[in-house]
Design an enzyme around this catalytic site. Structure first.
Site, PDB file in Angstrom:
ATOM      1  CG  ASP A  36      -2.190   0.825   0.926  1.00 25.14           C
ATOM      2  OD1 ASP A  36      -3.275   0.213   0.781  1.00 25.14           O
ATOM      3  OD2 ASP A  36      -2.088   2.061   0.816  1.00 25.14           O
ATOM      4  CD  GLU A 161     -13.662 -10.024  -3.785  1.00 26.37           C
ATOM      5  OE1 GLU A 161     -12.598 -10.579  -4.072  1.00 26.37           O
ATOM      6  OE2 GLU A 161     -14.625 -10.637  -3.261  1.00 26.37           O
ATOM      7  CD  GLU A 165     -16.958  -1.836   2.738  1.00 21.97           C
ATOM      8  OE1 GLU A 165     -17.427  -1.139   3.650  1.00 21.97           O
ATOM      9  OE2 GLU A 165     -16.415  -1.361   1.730  1.00 21.97           O
ATOM     10  CE  LYS A 232     -18.226  -5.393  -7.878  1.00 23.40           C
ATOM     11  NZ  LYS A 232     -18.655  -6.049  -6.661  1.00 23.40           N
ATOM     12  CG  ASN A 236     -22.033  -3.925  -7.069  1.00 21.27           C
ATOM     13  OD1 ASN A 236     -22.358  -4.960  -6.495  1.00 21.27           O
ATOM     14  ND2 ASN A 236     -20.903  -3.303  -6.814  1.00 21.27           N
ATOM     15  CG  LEU A 278     -36.839  -7.953  -2.409  1.00 21.63           C
ATOM     16  CD1 LEU A 278     -37.825  -9.108  -2.619  1.00 21.63           C
ATOM     17  CD2 LEU A 278     -37.143  -6.838  -3.416  1.00 21.63           C
ATOM     18  CB  ALA A 280     -38.903  -0.722   2.278  1.00 22.02           C
ATOM     19  CB  CYS A 288     -19.548  -1.082  -4.098  1.00 22.71           C
ATOM     20  SG  CYS A 288     -17.934  -1.629  -3.529  1.00 22.71           S
TER      21      CYS A 288
HETATM   22  P1  NAD Z   1     -10.009   1.115  -0.265  1.00 20.43           P
HETATM   23  O1  NAD Z   1     -10.126   2.561  -0.557  1.00 20.43           O
HETATM   24  O2  NAD Z   1     -10.488   0.575   1.036  1.00 20.43           O
HETATM   25  O3  NAD Z   1      -8.505   0.633  -0.465  1.00 20.43           O
HETATM   26  C1  NAD Z   1      -7.707   0.985  -1.545  1.00 20.43           C
HETATM   27  C2  NAD Z   1      -6.251   1.039  -1.059  1.00 20.43           C
HETATM   28  O4  NAD Z   1      -5.393   1.200  -2.196  1.00 20.43           O
HETATM   29  C3  NAD Z   1      -5.948   2.234  -0.148  1.00 20.43           C
HETATM   30  O5  NAD Z   1      -5.457   1.745   1.094  1.00 20.43           O
HETATM   31  C4  NAD Z   1      -4.887   3.041  -0.910  1.00 20.43           C
HETATM   32  O6  NAD Z   1      -3.944   3.646  -0.068  1.00 20.43           O
HETATM   33  C5  NAD Z   1      -4.271   1.977  -1.782  1.00 20.43           C
HETATM   34  N1  NAD Z   1      -3.555   2.473  -2.985  1.00 20.43           N
HETATM   35  C6  NAD Z   1      -3.895   3.504  -3.795  1.00 20.43           C
HETATM   36  N2  NAD Z   1      -2.986   3.628  -4.790  1.00 20.43           N
HETATM   37  C7  NAD Z   1      -2.073   2.653  -4.608  1.00 20.43           C
HETATM   38  C8  NAD Z   1      -0.909   2.243  -5.319  1.00 20.43           C
HETATM   39  N3  NAD Z   1      -0.525   2.857  -6.427  1.00 20.43           N
HETATM   40  N4  NAD Z   1      -0.220   1.185  -4.841  1.00 20.43           N
HETATM   41  C9  NAD Z   1      -0.607   0.546  -3.732  1.00 20.43           C
HETATM   42  N5  NAD Z   1      -1.688   0.886  -3.014  1.00 20.43           N
HETATM   43  C10 NAD Z   1      -2.425   1.921  -3.452  1.00 20.43           C
HETATM   44  O7  NAD Z   1     -10.780   0.386  -1.465  1.00 20.43           O
HETATM   45  P2  NAD Z   1     -11.641  -0.965  -1.412  1.00 20.43           P
HETATM   46  O8  NAD Z   1     -12.957  -0.708  -0.765  1.00 20.43           O
HETATM   47  O9  NAD Z   1     -10.794  -2.078  -0.930  1.00 20.43           O
HETATM   48  O10 NAD Z   1     -11.929  -1.174  -2.972  1.00 20.43           O
HETATM   49  C11 NAD Z   1     -10.905  -1.511  -3.875  1.00 20.43           C
HETATM   50  C12 NAD Z   1     -11.550  -1.869  -5.198  1.00 20.43           C
HETATM   51  O11 NAD Z   1     -12.382  -3.024  -5.035  1.00 20.43           O
HETATM   52  C13 NAD Z   1     -12.461  -0.789  -5.768  1.00 20.43           C
HETATM   53  O12 NAD Z   1     -12.388  -0.801  -7.152  1.00 20.43           O
HETATM   54  C14 NAD Z   1     -13.842  -1.224  -5.332  1.00 20.43           C
HETATM   55  O13 NAD Z   1     -14.858  -0.759  -6.190  1.00 20.43           O
HETATM   56  C15 NAD Z   1     -13.720  -2.732  -5.426  1.00 20.43           C
HETATM   57  N6  NAD Z   1     -14.632  -3.483  -4.555  1.00 20.43           N
HETATM   58  C16 NAD Z   1     -14.836  -3.052  -3.283  1.00 20.43           C
HETATM   59  C17 NAD Z   1     -15.694  -3.772  -2.460  1.00 20.43           C
HETATM   60  C18 NAD Z   1     -15.975  -3.308  -1.070  1.00 20.43           C
HETATM   61  O14 NAD Z   1     -16.930  -3.809  -0.470  1.00 20.43           O
HETATM   62  N7  NAD Z   1     -15.212  -2.382  -0.500  1.00 20.43           N
HETATM   63  C19 NAD Z   1     -16.321  -4.943  -2.937  1.00 20.43           C
HETATM   64  C20 NAD Z   1     -16.040  -5.356  -4.227  1.00 20.43           C
HETATM   65  C21 NAD Z   1     -15.196  -4.619  -5.042  1.00 20.43           C
END
Ligand code: NAD
Length: 459
Positions: A36, A161, A165, A232, A236, A278, A280, A288
């Site tokens: 990260d 993915e 959450e 994906k 959603n 479902l 309300a 997301c």
């Molecule tokens: P997040 O914001 O919680 O985490 C992203 C992380 O990436 C951050 O910690 C950030 O510091 C790091 N980052 C940014 N640029 C970087 C780089 N160049 N190198 C390394 N690290 C870097 O995001 P998230 O909720 O985990 O979502 C990530 C992706 O997954 C998104 O595209 C989201 O739409 C998708 N997604 C999220 C969920 C969810 O429930 N949160 C579910 C399915 C898919």
């Protein structure tokens, strides 16, 4: 295909998706490097402190063993890597398009560090990305290689993915399906190999994340990268549409005197419809649905497709937040000068994520209207304060404290701990006993018997 079971995997981005995936893959025996850019996150993770709230995550982090490394530097680990999973954020731009700058930054870093002579690398897009991003990542990596006159072999796969959450680890170990979008069979096979213990359920379940009884093996879908990307967004958007649909029907249920909970059950038992999504209430939010719906709408506009059903889902959702305020107005008549106790800040229970949470918009509107706002959330209050340090909201330590001298309670997140509180006593400490149940968590008759003027959604 590699004939060893244990793969060397780099995960770029250790947020909700990256950290969960990293911990799970490490637990399954792969050697995982979580990268990260945010060094504060890496420092904490190295010390075994979880940077997000997710059930079971802390336990897995504590017992991480030698399989996991945390670092801010992807480059050092690239020569040994079989796979790099991109799991960075993909936020919305103001026009609804997706900001791919974080994804492209990782691709550039890979392209700038990859060297000849190593086995072909597989780059996996796990971030939710617009159609064409697998190709875009490939071309960015190639551009960087060309700058150094290198011709390394690599391929890009799309592996969306679907974790939720609040049950992220559970969903990772026990998914409904795994989608691998890859034209290159080597890439497909390597990603499948990475998931083999999950696809075959050959691992001993972690104590924190037991295998559900009767769990059947997840489906594996091999698709094109483009189909995987569209799957994906469609998943959603469909789920968001289901919630907006029941919220729209809730409005008519209120007018005609039907109960939306009964209606939802009546339609959800039809297998073609299904009972999920479902409920309300105050509507959908989170990191997301809002951005993914916007992104699909943006793609529709780019490709000349009128996605009016999906647009309607978004419009209904915006209106639903306003309906929570209207409900308060109906009970209180005047908002200005009233004290509103908001219960729940997270966009749903069991997470500290407040991104696009209905509570954020609703609180801002209430403050604009001249209300005094108190709020309580069991987990997300700290995040809220961090993101809105100047907002004039009194954060409380309990529901009781929030209720004290409030004119109305507005429940926006259905945290389980709200379910069994001494509501009759809580109603006594309020200035006026009004309760807007933005998640239909309670039985209207019961809440009325505790002295509340109760207003649910669609009932
Ligand atoms: P997040 O914001 O919680 O985490 C992203 C992380 O990436 C951050 O910690 C950030 O510091 C790091 N980052 C940014 N640029 C970087 C780089 N160049 N190198 C390394 N690290 C870097 O995001 P998230 O909720 O985990 O979502 C990530 C992706 O997954 C998104 O595209 C989201 O739409 C998708 N997604 C999220 C969920 C969810 O429930 N949160 C579910 C399915 C898919």
């Amino acid at each position: 295909m590699k004939n060893r079971e244990k793969l060397n995997i780099i995960i770029a981005g250790t947020g909700y998706v990256g950290l969960t995936t990293g911990l799970a893959l490490g637990y399954l025996g792969h050697s995982v490097t979580c990268v990260d850019k945010n060094t504060e996150i890496i420092d904490k993770l190295e010390r075994g402190i979880s940077t997000i709230y997710e059930p079971g995550l802390e336990g897995l982090l504590e017992s991480k063993g030698n399989n996991l490394t945390f670092t801010a530097n992807l480059t050092d680990y690239l020569p040994q890597a079989d796979l790099v999973i991109i799991a960075v954020g993909t936020p919305s731009k103001s026009n609804g398009d997706t900001d791919l700058s974080f994804v492209e930054a990782v691709a550039r870093e890979i392209g700038a560090s990859l060297n000849e002579g190593t086995e072909p690398l597989v780059v996996v897009n796990k971030s939710t990305v617009p159609i064409g991003t697998a190709r875009r990542v490939e071309s960015v990596i190639r551009e960087e290689l060309e700058k150094r006159n290198l011709k390394c072999s690599f391929s890009v796969a799309s592996n969306p993915e679907f974790l939720r959450e609040g049950s992220a680890l559970h969903d990772t170990f026990y998914p409904d399906r795994i989608v691998i979008g890859a034209e290159d069979m080597r890439a497909f096979n390597l990603v499948r190999q990475m998931y083999a213990p999950i696809l075959e359920q050959t691992f001993n379940p972690p104590q924190e994340v037991p295998r559900p009884e009767g769990f059947s093996l997840p489906a594996l879908l091999h698709t094109s990268a483009t189909s995987a990307e569209l799957i994906k967004y469609t998943a959603n958007s469909f789920l968001a549409m289901k919630i907006s649909f029941i919220n729209e029907v809730a409005a008519i249920a209120e007018k005609v005197g039907a109960d939306i909970v009964e209606v939802a059950r009546g339609i959800g038992l039809d297998k073609r419809i299904g009972p999920g999504f479902l409920n309300a209430g105050a509507g959908w939010g989170g990191s997301c649905f809002p951005k993914d719906v916007q992104s699909l709408l943006f793609a529709g506009s780019q490709y000349g497709c009128d996605l009016s059903l999906i647009q309607a889902a978004l419009d209904v959702n915006r209106a639903q937040r306003k309906r929570m305020i209207e409900k308060l107005q109906q009970l209180l008549k005047v908002i200005r000068g009233s004290t509103i106790g908001v219960l729940g800040l997270a966009f749903k229970p069991n997470t500290d994520d407040i991104r696009e949470s209905p509570a954020i918009d609703i609180i801002a509107e209430l403050l604009d209207m001249g209300a005094r706002v108190k709020a309580y959330d069991p987990i997300a209050a700290e995040k809220y304060r961090g993101q809105f340090p100047d907002q004039n909201v009194q954060l409380c330590d309990s529901v009781e404290e929030t209720a004290k001298e409030s004119d109305a309670l507005l429940l926006l997140t259905d945290w389980d701990e709200f379910r069994h509180l001494p509501w009759a006593e809580i109603s006594q400490v309020m200035s006026r006993r009004n309760f807007v149940d933005g998640r239909n968590m309670f039985n209207p008759e019961e809440m009325t018997s505790y002295g509340f003027s109760y207003s649910g959604v669609g009932r």
